[in-house]
Write an enzyme that holds these catalytic residues in place. Structure first.
Site, PDB file in Angstrom:
ATOM      1  N   ARG A 169       0.854  -1.186   0.000  1.00  0.00           N
ATOM      2  CA  ARG A 169       0.000   0.000   0.000  1.00  0.00           C
ATOM      3  C   ARG A 169       0.894   1.241   0.000  1.00  0.00           C
ATOM      4  O   ARG A 169       1.426   1.650   1.023  1.00  0.00           O
ATOM      5  CB  ARG A 169      -0.895   0.009   1.232  1.00  0.00           C
ATOM      6  CG  ARG A 169      -1.870   1.181   1.300  1.00  0.00           C
ATOM      7  CD  ARG A 169      -2.588   1.192   2.639  1.00  0.00           C
ATOM      8  NE  ARG A 169      -3.629   2.206   2.711  1.00  0.00           N
ATOM      9  CZ  ARG A 169      -4.279   2.534   3.818  1.00  0.00           C
ATOM     10  NH1 ARG A 169      -3.987   1.931   4.962  1.00  0.00           N
ATOM     11  NH2 ARG A 169      -5.212   3.452   3.801  1.00  0.00           N
ATOM     12  N   ASP A 452      -4.246   3.492  13.596  1.00  0.00           N
ATOM     13  CA  ASP A 452      -3.358   4.110  12.619  1.00  0.00           C
ATOM     14  C   ASP A 452      -3.824   5.543  12.376  1.00  0.00           C
ATOM     15  O   ASP A 452      -4.657   6.065  13.128  1.00  0.00           O
ATOM     16  CB  ASP A 452      -3.270   3.281  11.329  1.00  0.00           C
ATOM     17  CG  ASP A 452      -4.584   3.230  10.557  1.00  0.00           C
ATOM     18  OD1 ASP A 452      -5.529   3.986  10.887  1.00  0.00           O
ATOM     19  OD2 ASP A 452      -4.677   2.426   9.609  1.00  0.00           O
TER      20      ASP A 452
END
Length: 545
Positions: A169, A452
């Site tokens: 990612r 996150d």
């Protein structure tokens, strides 16, 4: 194909650089590849970012709205087209684990038992230059079969014989890499992350029977997907790999993208494997996009915003139907719980995880995400029961699903209350996360959850939105800047007592929070503010070409 000649490239190091092995990643050939990507795509990237900004201003002001695009109706109506679909290692995706590319985390994720590991340079990795390049080294070592970790006690851990499939990612289109300059300007962080991994690992992955696979974050529409597809075509030609080698899964984690799911699949159809319901970033995007628009878009306490809310049910149902109609995998959202030593806490949380994954499996998702290895078995058991021996449920076309623009925008359907406890929670979670982020950690354990950047973004955006609208708490008081500042001071006191003499960046975390949550306007991302102001080091050139 011949290299387009670009400008002068400078690699800007942090104090103490270069690290011993960084030059294995920053080879002259790899830097030339980055120059070629920048030369070919930088102007289009800049134009797309400008279009994003213009659109966001129109949406925020109410001068424009969101709806399914009339100009692409023919694409949606055409039943004939399909995406490329799964490649080796991506056929069965019933459980995927996401996390940073730090070395120990890489070994742990690859050995977790998950079918796929999302190697996250975006929300779970803080973009210090060390983290960016060390993460690339860890991926290279993993693909080359030489990744291992030795603990201070002398215990050695290696990647096992059946590791998870790696899906990288890269950072989103909105981010720049200030440690890598071309003619004095920062490169697209997306192209840096993609380019370095693709250059070093694409052919190695093919030789291992896998391939170069990516998960594309923060897209806001099909034109951004078209740019990614053109990047893929160029990169494959440049390195002599067959067109269509790459596979990409797109995170549908912005509200504009929810209205263009089919168009995004169409633009990437020769490289696309699926879509993922990036649900927490999706909630953040709604607040960021419509935060100033009025009470109809004000969400309750973050803990009360669950995937059972009608507007979120509409989003996930549309995603499954869209994917399966086009032969793409539909991957569910993140379970962030960290297994606890408290058996009662564990039992309650694991039951919630099971219910969440059961809902996704019943809705037709082909797999889902977890943040901790301890949740792999829980997620896998739910999907095993649903799928049996089948690798997915692409045959569930969901013709029963009919979602309108009004359904996707019915944020008020979340109901719920705004409370002082919810306001305090947002403040302390944002502070704790930003403090850890400034110290270089992007995946942070906070109150039994692996958080996150998306969590901190939701938290600070909700605080801003509640202040902006003077939202009433459950006890009748309005949310004001003064109330937020009082709670901020109290939570800072608590945090300082907890930390004692341990290293921290709480003063700077407070500054970032005040700037991004308590100001007159709402910055798009705290990460861009904090990166520019606190993580970027001024130039000391390590390499030029």
């Amino acid at each position: 194909m011949p290299a387009p000649r670009g400008g002068r490239i400078e690699v800007i190091g942090e104090p103490g650089e270069p690290r011993e092995r960084f030059r294995e990643i920053l080879t002259p050939q790899a830097l030339e590849f980055l120059i070629a990507l920048d030369t070919t795509f930088a102007a289009r990237w800049a134009d797309l970012l400008a279009a994003r900004r213009e659109r966001r201003l129109l949406l925020a002001s109410g001068a424009a709205g969101l709806d399914f695009l009339s100009e692409t109706a023919a694409i949606r109506a055409d039943e004939s087209w399909r995406v490329a679909g799964a490649a080796p290692g991506l056929v069965d995706r019933r459980v995927e684990i996401a996390g940073p590319t730090e070395r120990t985390a890489t070994v742990t994720a690859l050995n977790s038992g998950a079918r796929v590991w999302l190697a996250d340079f975006a929300d779970a990795t803080v973009p210090t230059w060390f983290n960016v390049i060390a993460g690339q080294l860890n991926l290279l070592d993993a693909v080359a079969g030489r990744l291992e970790v030795t603990t201070p006690a002398g215990r050695r851990y290696r990647v096992g014989p059946d590791p998870a499939t790696i899906v990288v990612r890269p950072r989103g289109w909105h981010l720049r890499e200030h440690h890598l300059l071309i003619d004095g300007r920062p490169m697209s962080a997306s192209l840096v992350d993609f380019g370095l991994y693709f250059f070093h690992c694409a052919r190695r992955q093919l030789d291992r029977g896998s391939g170069p696979y990516f998960c594309l974050p923060k897209l806001e529409g099909h034109r951004e997907a078209r740019l990614w597809n053109d990047v893929f075509v160029f990169a494959q030609q440049r390195l002599g790999l067959p067109r269509g080698t790459i596979r990409a899964t797109v995170l549908i984690e912005t509200i504009p993208a929810a209205f263009e799911m089919e168009e995004i699949l169409y633009e990437l159809r020769e490289h696309c494997a699926g879509l993922n319901a990036g649900r927490w970033d999706y909630v953040f995007s709604i607040i960021r996009t419509f935060g100033a628009r009025g009470e109809a878009f004000v969400l309750p306490d973050r803990a009360q915003v669950t995937m059972t809310a009608p507007f979120l049910r509409a989003y996930t149902a549309l995603l499954v139907r869209t994917c399966h109609r086009r032969g793409a995998h539909a991957i569910g959202g993140m379970a962030a719980f960290i297994p606890s030593r408290d058996p009662e806490v564990n039992a309650r949380a694991l039951d919630q995880v099971r219910q969440d994954k059961q809902r996704e499996a019943d809705d037709g998702f082909d797999g889902s995400w977890v943040a901790h290895p301890g949740l792999v078995a829980v997620c896998e058991a739910v999907f095993d029961a649903r799928l049996g021996a089948a690798p997915h449920q692409l045959d569930r076309l969901r013709p029963d699903v009919s979602v309108t623009a009004a359904d996707l925008l019915d944020v008020a359907s979340a109901a719920g209350l705004v409370t002082e406890a919810g306001l305090r929670s947002n403040i302390t979670v944002a502070l704790r996360y930003i403090d850890a982020w400034l110290r270089g950690t992007g995946a942070v354990a906070i109150f039994d959850l692996m958080e996150d950047a998306a969590t901190a973004e939701i938290a600070r955006c909700q605080v801003w939105q509640w202040i902006h609208h003077g939202t009433r708490l459950a006890d009748g008081r309005p949310v004001t800047r003064e109330l937020a500042e009082r709670l901020l001071a109290e939570e800072l006191t608590v945090l300082r007592a907890e930390r004692g003499g341990a290293p921290n960046r709480l003063d700077e975390a407070r500054e970032v929070f005040v700037e991004t949550a308590l100001g007159e306007t709402l910055p798009e991302f705290f990460t861009t503010v904090a990166y520019t102001d606190y993580l970027t080091k001024r130039p000391r050139a390590l390499a030029r070409t």
